[in-house]
Each structure stands twice: as structure tokens, then as C-alpha cells.
Motif scaffolding. Structure first.
Motif, PDB file in Angstrom:
ATOM      1  N   PHE A  16       0.801  -1.220   0.000  1.00 49.17           N
ATOM      2  CA  PHE A  16       0.000   0.000   0.000  1.00 49.17           C
ATOM      3  C   PHE A  16       0.831   1.266   0.000  1.00 49.17           C
ATOM      4  O   PHE A  16       0.289   2.359   0.015  1.00 49.17           O
ATOM      5  N   SER A  17       2.135   1.146   0.010  1.00 45.88           N
ATOM      6  CA  SER A  17       2.997   2.321  -0.005  1.00 45.88           C
ATOM      7  C   SER A  17       3.744   2.388  -1.324  1.00 45.88           C
ATOM      8  O   SER A  17       4.194   1.365  -1.837  1.00 45.88           O
ATOM      9  N   PRO A  18       3.926   3.589  -1.868  1.00 44.57           N
ATOM     10  CA  PRO A  18       4.653   3.691  -3.129  1.00 44.57           C
ATOM     11  C   PRO A  18       6.161   3.519  -2.982  1.00 44.57           C
ATOM     12  O   PRO A  18       6.869   3.451  -3.985  1.00 44.57           O
ATOM     13  N   PHE A  19       6.674   3.419  -1.753  1.00 47.46           N
ATOM     14  CA  PHE A  19       8.123   3.322  -1.557  1.00 47.46           C
ATOM     15  C   PHE A  19       8.634   1.890  -1.524  1.00 47.46           C
ATOM     16  O   PHE A  19       9.645   1.569  -2.136  1.00 47.46           O
ATOM     17  N   THR A  20       7.958   1.006  -0.801  1.00 48.89           N
ATOM     18  CA  THR A  20       8.479  -0.342  -0.587  1.00 48.89           C
ATOM     19  C   THR A  20       8.552  -1.115  -1.900  1.00 48.89           C
ATOM     20  O   THR A  20       7.558  -1.259  -2.604  1.00 48.89           O
TER      21      THR A  20
END
Length: 196
Positions: free
Chosen positions: A111-115
Motif C-alpha cells: 500500500f505504499s509507493p516506496f516499498t
């Protein structure tokens, strides 16, 4: 202070557009003028030569690269084998928010654009130290983006009238009790004025 970039979270046709499976979220966006406010921010950012990065989600038809059984929400979504498939219209950014010079950061899980993506490296290569976040949702994506950005050392601003979640009272509570602990809050009009 370093350079700023705008991160646009999941403003995709299959999330808040014409191919959505989330009508309640679309209605929340309409009530809050999220798309119009997002467009204002993005136009101002481009005029000020601030990078715009669309953080999008998609699944491969074979689900390779996606954890599909570790989260009840994902399990429910993927009962539809056609949900948010790579290469379909559902994963496209809303046309009114997209311009040719924009960047895109696609993820296939979480749900995170970083991981598990190159977003951090992209931002660092652009000299970015502060991010402005807008899009959906206040239920998962925006808090996840803000938390990971802070953990990576970025300053975060969330555009309060260019984000939405459901139900409305919960979205307001997230802005007040979670986002306020992680990020500066600003309005679309305030950012437009600041970037003139």
C-alpha cells in the motif's frame, strides 16, 4: 531546504475514475472536489517546474510479484481476476491529471509507493527532500506514503482538500490524528499561491 516533488497516490481510472470498483470512494472524492483540487496543484507544480510523480498500483494477470494472501483487503479485491490488471485502462492515471512530462512509479504489491519500488532513488536523483502528497486514500495509501516518506528522511505535506477516504468522519479523523503527526497540512489554494 532542497527540492519538492508532488506524489499523486492512485488517482487511476480503476480506483477513482470511470472503471472504478469503489463507488463510495468516488463519491467522497466528488464531495470534496478532490480531482479538481488535485488538478490545480499539479498545474501549479508544473508551472513552478516541480516534478510530478504518479504513484500507481497494478497486478500482473499471473499475480507474480504481488503478495496476494497476506491482507484481507487484497484477498477480497482479487476475487475478481480482472482487477487492476497491468496493461488495462483501469491502471491508467486519470487523463485530467496526467501530462507528458510527468513520471510514474508503479507498484505490484502493498500500500505504499516506496516499498519495493524505485521511488526513493528517483526522488534522490532529482534532489528532492520534501514531498507533497495527494490522492487516495486516507484509509491506507496516504498514511502509508507519509509514514514511509518520513522514515526515509523526507519532509511531507498533505493537501487536505485533494485527499479522500471513507467514511467521511474517519477520513477527517485520520487527517487530524494521524496525518498531523507526520506531515504539514496545506490546501490546494495555499500551495498554488506559494508556488506562484
Amino acid at each position: 531546504m532542497g527540492r519538492v516533488a508532488v506524489l499523486v497516490m492512485e488517482m487511476q481510472r480503476g480506483v477513482v475514475g470511470d472503471l472504478t470498483k469503489f463507488p463510495d470512494l468516488v463519491e467522497a472524492c466528488a464531495r470534496r472536489d478532490v480531482i479538481a483540487n488535485a488538478a490545480l496543484v499539479l498545474r501549479a507544480a508544473r508551472r513552478a517546474e516541480i516534478p510530478v510523480i504518479h504513484c500507481t498500483a497494478a497486478f500482473r494477470p499471473d499475480r507474480a510479484g504481488s503478495h496476494t494472501a497476506n491482507c484481507p483487503f487484497i484477498v477480497a479485491l482479487l476475487k475478481d481476476p480482472e482487477h487492476m490488471l497491468e496493461g488495462t485502462g483501469a491502471v491508467e492515471v486519470l487523463p485530467e491529471l496526467r501530462e507528458t512530462g510527468d513520471l510514474e512509479n508503479r507498484r505490484h504489491h502493498g500500500f505504499s509507493p516506496f516499498t519495493g519500488t524505485s521511488l526513493d532513488m528517483t526522488l534522490r536523483s532529482l534532489g528532492v527532500s520534501s514531498v507533497v502528497a495527494l490522492g487516495v486514500s486516507l484509509n491506507l495509501g496516504i498514511p502509508g506514503l507519509a509514514l514511509e516518506a518520513v522514515n526515509l528522511g523526507y519532509r511531507v505535506t498533505v493537501v487536505t482538500d485533494a485527499v479522500a477516504g471513507i467514511p467521511d468522519d474517519y477520513a477527517r479523523a485520520v487527517l487530524k490524528h494521524t496525518v498531523s503527526l507526520l506531515a504539514t497540512r496545506a490546501t490546494a489554494a495555499g500551495l498554488v499561491e506559494a508556488w506562484r
